[in-house]
Design a protein around this motif. Structure first.
Motif, PDB file in Angstrom:
ATOM      1  N   LEU A   1       0.107  -1.295   0.196  1.00 43.45           N
ATOM      2  CA  LEU A   1       0.030   0.171   0.112  1.00 43.45           C
ATOM      3  C   LEU A   1       1.016   1.253   0.405  1.00 43.45           C
ATOM      4  O   LEU A   1       1.809   1.210   1.237  1.00 43.45           O
ATOM      5  CB  LEU A   1      -0.994   0.127   1.091  1.00 43.45           C
ATOM      6  N   ASN A   2       0.162   2.110  -0.693  1.00 44.05           N
ATOM      7  CA  ASN A   2       1.550   3.182  -1.471  1.00 44.05           C
ATOM      8  C   ASN A   2       0.634   4.416  -1.646  1.00 44.05           C
ATOM      9  O   ASN A   2      -0.424   4.426  -2.035  1.00 44.05           O
ATOM     10  CB  ASN A   2       2.584   3.260  -2.018  1.00 44.05           C
TER      11      ASN A   2
ATOM     12  N   MET B   1       1.356   8.473   7.028  1.00 50.00           N
ATOM     13  CA  MET B   1       2.521   7.000   7.075  1.00 50.00           C
ATOM     14  C   MET B   1       2.893   5.735   8.288  1.00 50.00           C
ATOM     15  O   MET B   1       3.480   5.264   8.161  1.00 50.00           O
ATOM     16  CB  MET B   1       3.798   8.172   7.741  1.00 50.00           C
ATOM     17  N   SER B   2       1.391   6.483   9.000  1.00 48.54           N
ATOM     18  CA  SER B   2       1.156   5.239  10.045  1.00 48.54           C
ATOM     19  C   SER B   2       0.157   3.652   9.839  1.00 48.54           C
ATOM     20  O   SER B   2       0.102   2.619   9.544  1.00 48.54           O
ATOM     21  CB  SER B   2       0.670   5.968  11.661  1.00 48.54           C
TER      22      SER B   2
ATOM     23  N   ARG C   1       9.647   4.893  10.851  1.00 46.18           N
ATOM     24  CA  ARG C   1       7.755   3.986  10.927  1.00 46.18           C
ATOM     25  C   ARG C   1       8.035   2.697  10.212  1.00 46.18           C
ATOM     26  O   ARG C   1       6.899   2.143  10.230  1.00 46.18           O
ATOM     27  CB  ARG C   1       7.021   4.561  10.746  1.00 46.18           C
ATOM     28  N   GLY C   2       8.844   3.081  10.123  1.00 39.96           N
ATOM     29  CA  GLY C   2      10.208   0.852   9.067  1.00 39.96           C
ATOM     30  C   GLY C   2       9.185   1.263   7.406  1.00 39.96           C
ATOM     31  O   GLY C   2       8.245   0.250   7.331  1.00 39.96           O
ATOM     32  N   VAL C   3       8.484   2.802   7.307  1.00 36.74           N
ATOM     33  CA  VAL C   3       7.913   2.329   5.881  1.00 36.74           C
ATOM     34  C   VAL C   3       9.238   2.598   4.702  1.00 36.74           C
ATOM     35  O   VAL C   3      10.158   3.056   4.954  1.00 36.74           O
ATOM     36  CB  VAL C   3       7.146   4.042   5.450  1.00 36.74           C
TER      37      VAL C   3
ATOM     38  N   GLN D   1      -6.766   4.063   5.679  1.00 36.00           N
ATOM     39  CA  GLN D   1      -6.807   3.333   6.933  1.00 36.00           C
ATOM     40  C   GLN D   1      -8.091   2.680   6.541  1.00 36.00           C
ATOM     41  O   GLN D   1      -8.360   0.656   7.188  1.00 36.00           O
ATOM     42  CB  GLN D   1      -7.729   4.204   7.248  1.00 36.00           C
ATOM     43  N   ALA D   2      -9.518   3.189   5.810  1.00 35.83           N
ATOM     44  CA  ALA D   2     -10.020   1.381   5.361  1.00 35.83           C
ATOM     45  C   ALA D   2      -9.746   1.009   4.477  1.00 35.83           C
ATOM     46  O   ALA D   2     -10.643   0.059   4.482  1.00 35.83           O
ATOM     47  CB  ALA D   2     -11.642   2.643   5.066  1.00 35.83           C
ATOM     48  N   VAL D   3      -8.725   0.903   4.089  1.00 37.39           N
ATOM     49  CA  VAL D   3      -8.574   0.306   2.640  1.00 37.39           C
ATOM     50  C   VAL D   3      -7.977  -0.584   3.504  1.00 37.39           C
ATOM     51  O   VAL D   3      -7.137  -1.635   3.303  1.00 37.39           O
ATOM     52  CB  VAL D   3      -7.327   0.676   1.336  1.00 37.39           C
ATOM     53  N   ARG D   4      -7.051  -0.307   4.163  1.00 38.02           N
ATOM     54  CA  ARG D   4      -5.784  -1.021   4.802  1.00 38.02           C
ATOM     55  C   ARG D   4      -6.552  -2.205   5.937  1.00 38.02           C
ATOM     56  O   ARG D   4      -6.469  -2.997   6.067  1.00 38.02           O
ATOM     57  CB  ARG D   4      -4.891  -0.644   5.582  1.00 38.02           C
ATOM     58  N   ARG D   5      -7.539  -1.394   6.648  1.00 39.93           N
ATOM     59  CA  ARG D   5      -8.980  -1.856   7.221  1.00 39.93           C
ATOM     60  C   ARG D   5      -9.622  -3.773   6.194  1.00 39.93           C
ATOM     61  O   ARG D   5      -9.388  -4.504   7.129  1.00 39.93           O
ATOM     62  CB  ARG D   5     -10.077  -1.853   7.778  1.00 39.93           C
ATOM     63  N   SER D   6     -10.083  -3.172   5.382  1.00 41.38           N
ATOM     64  CA  SER D   6     -10.494  -4.165   4.562  1.00 41.38           C
ATOM     65  C   SER D   6      -9.300  -5.467   3.370  1.00 41.38           C
ATOM     66  O   SER D   6     -10.073  -6.521   3.887  1.00 41.38           O
ATOM     67  CB  SER D   6     -11.425  -3.157   2.701  1.00 41.38           C
TER      68      SER D   6
END
Length: 247
Positions: A4-5, A24-25, A54-56, A230-235
């Motif tokens: 995810l970028n 970044m989180s 943050r390790g990104v 946030q929504a994309v990552r959660r899904s």
């Protein structure tokens, strides 16, 4: 497994665009502006430092020299000049990234340059030549079917866009067209999940386009970008899709 970028570091001087620290989180890769469409040395350094903390993974987001147009204006640049300017941007960001404890690990063209090299093999070859000159081990993010696939032996990584509309040809709808940028959270997350799990996206005419992407982009300047990301990552996590940087 999907990356995810997001485009980050796109401020200039006292001006800030988007919430870089919040994004970044969420993301696994940061496309950092290199000063030609946005960004400046201070912002580049702060963005790289935040990514390292943050390790990104850090990527160089190179563009046409177009601060006034945010790199979104079509430009005719001679291949030798374009190669030199892309090389300059990669080297600048990599030097800063190394000073902050990491390095540039991939390259992603921005805006008009990104779309141009999808269809223009001459400009695509000029961009590839810059990457090859600096570090032929650096992957380059682009659309499936991009001219980059035909003009170089570099590692080419396919990318898709959760918040952008697609034409039936598999290219991005111009930002000058209505509906080019998708802001609805439910629609963005549904598209991202289908792209990650099924490898398809629905074009503007309803046809299904193959994307087969390793990385999904959520633009940092899209309204509500943090909530969308946030929504994309959660899904993706709820669907059991592991998030991992490609580089």
């Amino acid at each position: 497994m999907i990356d995810l970028n997001a485009d980050l570091g796109e401020g200039l001087g006292p001006w800030r665009l988007g919430d870089d620290l919040a994004l970044m989180s969420i993301v696994s890769s940061a496309n950092v502006a290199c000063g030609f469409h946005a960004g400046d040395p201070v912002i580049m350094r702060r963005t790289c430092a935040a990514a390292v903390e943050r390790g990104v993974v850090i990527g160089a987001q190179v563009s046409y020299r177009d601060l006034s147009g945010f790199g979104r204006r079509e430009m005719d640049v001679a291949p030798e000049e374009l190669t030199a300017e892309v090389l300059y941007q990669i080297a600048a960001l990599d030097g800063i990234a190394r000073a902050e404890g990491d390095r540039v690990r991939y390259v992603k063209p921005h805006g008009a340059l990104y779309n141009r090299i999808v269809r223009d093999p001459v400009q695509a070859e000029a961009v590839a030549a810059a990457v090859e000159a600096y570090d032929p081990g650096l992957p380059v993010l682009t659309l499936p079917g991009s001219a980059l696939h035909q003009v170089t032996d570099l590692t080419i990584v396919n990318e898709c866009f959760a918040d952008r509309a697609y034409t039936p040809a598999g290219t991005l709808v111009s930002r000058r067209e209505p509906g080019a940028v998708i802001e609805d959270v439910a629609q963005v997350t549904e598209r991202a999940l289908r792209m990650a799990v099924e490898g398809v996206v629905e074009a503007t005419d309803g046809t299904r386009i193959r994307v087969d992407a390793r990385s999904i982009c959520v633009h940092g300047d899209t309204p509500g970008a943090v909530g969308l990301a946030q929504a994309v990552r959660r899904s993706l996590e709820e669907a059991g899709v592991p998030l991992k940087a490609f580089a």
